[in-house]
Design a protein around this motif. Structure first.
Motif, PDB file in Angstrom:
ATOM      1  N   ALA A  71     -18.518  44.320  -3.109  1.00  0.00           N
ATOM      2  CA  ALA A  71     -17.962  43.050  -2.648  1.00  0.00           C
ATOM      3  C   ALA A  71     -17.039  43.261  -1.456  1.00  0.00           C
ATOM      4  O   ALA A  71     -17.123  42.533  -0.450  1.00  0.00           O
ATOM      5  CB  ALA A  71     -17.210  42.354  -3.783  1.00  0.00           C
ATOM      6  N   LEU A  72     -16.170  44.253  -1.538  1.00  0.00           N
ATOM      7  CA  LEU A  72     -15.252  44.527  -0.428  1.00  0.00           C
ATOM      8  C   LEU A  72     -16.004  44.979   0.819  1.00  0.00           C
ATOM      9  O   LEU A  72     -15.678  44.557   1.930  1.00  0.00           O
ATOM     10  CB  LEU A  72     -14.223  45.575  -0.847  1.00  0.00           C
ATOM     11  CG  LEU A  72     -13.217  45.129  -1.919  1.00  0.00           C
ATOM     12  CD1 LEU A  72     -12.359  46.305  -2.367  1.00  0.00           C
ATOM     13  CD2 LEU A  72     -12.364  43.977  -1.426  1.00  0.00           C
ATOM     14  N   ALA A  74     -18.913  44.102   1.646  1.00  0.00           N
ATOM     15  CA  ALA A  74     -19.622  42.934   2.177  1.00  0.00           C
ATOM     16  C   ALA A  74     -18.658  41.934   2.816  1.00  0.00           C
ATOM     17  O   ALA A  74     -19.074  40.877   3.269  1.00  0.00           O
ATOM     18  CB  ALA A  74     -20.413  42.251   1.066  1.00  0.00           C
ATOM     19  N   GLU A  76     -16.123  40.391   1.253  1.00  0.00           N
ATOM     20  CA  GLU A  76     -15.623  39.385   0.310  1.00  0.00           C
ATOM     21  C   GLU A  76     -14.142  39.606   0.036  1.00  0.00           C
ATOM     22  O   GLU A  76     -13.660  40.727   0.024  1.00  0.00           O
ATOM     23  CB  GLU A  76     -16.387  39.467  -1.019  1.00  0.00           C
ATOM     24  CG  GLU A  76     -17.867  39.203  -0.903  1.00  0.00           C
ATOM     25  CD  GLU A  76     -18.186  37.766  -0.546  1.00  0.00           C
ATOM     26  OE1 GLU A  76     -17.394  36.872  -0.891  1.00  0.00           O
ATOM     27  OE2 GLU A  76     -19.227  37.546   0.081  1.00  0.00           O
ATOM     28  N   SER A  77     -13.422  38.515  -0.195  1.00  0.00           N
ATOM     29  CA  SER A  77     -12.033  38.599  -0.610  1.00  0.00           C
ATOM     30  C   SER A  77     -11.974  38.531  -2.134  1.00  0.00           C
ATOM     31  O   SER A  77     -12.575  37.650  -2.739  1.00  0.00           O
ATOM     32  CB  SER A  77     -11.218  37.449  -0.021  1.00  0.00           C
ATOM     33  OG  SER A  77      -9.927  37.440  -0.592  1.00  0.00           O
ATOM     34  N   LEU A  78     -11.257  39.445  -2.718  1.00  0.00           N
ATOM     35  CA  LEU A  78     -11.093  39.442  -4.167  1.00  0.00           C
ATOM     36  C   LEU A  78      -9.671  39.054  -4.565  1.00  0.00           C
ATOM     37  O   LEU A  78      -9.292  39.176  -5.725  1.00  0.00           O
ATOM     38  CB  LEU A  78     -11.442  40.816  -4.732  1.00  0.00           C
ATOM     39  CG  LEU A  78     -12.886  41.262  -4.494  1.00  0.00           C
ATOM     40  CD1 LEU A  78     -13.113  42.665  -5.024  1.00  0.00           C
ATOM     41  CD2 LEU A  78     -13.859  40.289  -5.131  1.00  0.00           C
TER      42      LEU A  78
END
Length: 93
Positions: A71-72, A74, A76-78
């Motif tokens: 995710a990171l 890509a 994306e914000s988590l």
């Protein structure tokens, strides 16, 4: 969990879930299971003080670490995400 807490602003679980003898899932605080507390303390000490190869080798096998890393990578914000309680296929009393 120790590595995930350092990878992104994610709220980590304070519980895990396990099946009781009747097959029902029950939520259990980590504080009630001494092995988890000891394991988390050992992981934290290893992460911060080494040996890094030991920590990295174990953490790399985690499907959750893999998902967070993907995710990171890509973009994306988590921020504000919550990690669910770990589900264990063991019987509790």
């Amino acid at each position: 969990m120790i590595l995930i807490g350092h990878m992104a602003d994610i709220t980590l679980p304070k519980t895990f879930v396990a099946k009781d003898r009747s097959g029902e899932w029950m939520e259990i605080p980590f504080s009630k299971e001494l092995v988890f507390g000891d394991a988390l303390e050992f992981a934290s000490l290893t992460y911060h003080n080494g040996p890094k190869h030991l920590f990295s080798g174990l953490a790399a096998q985690s499907s959750v670490v893999d998902a967070v890393n993907k995710a990171l990578n890509a973009g994306e914000s988590l921020t504000g995400a919550r990690s669910p309680a770990s589900r264990l296929n063991v019987l509790t009393n």
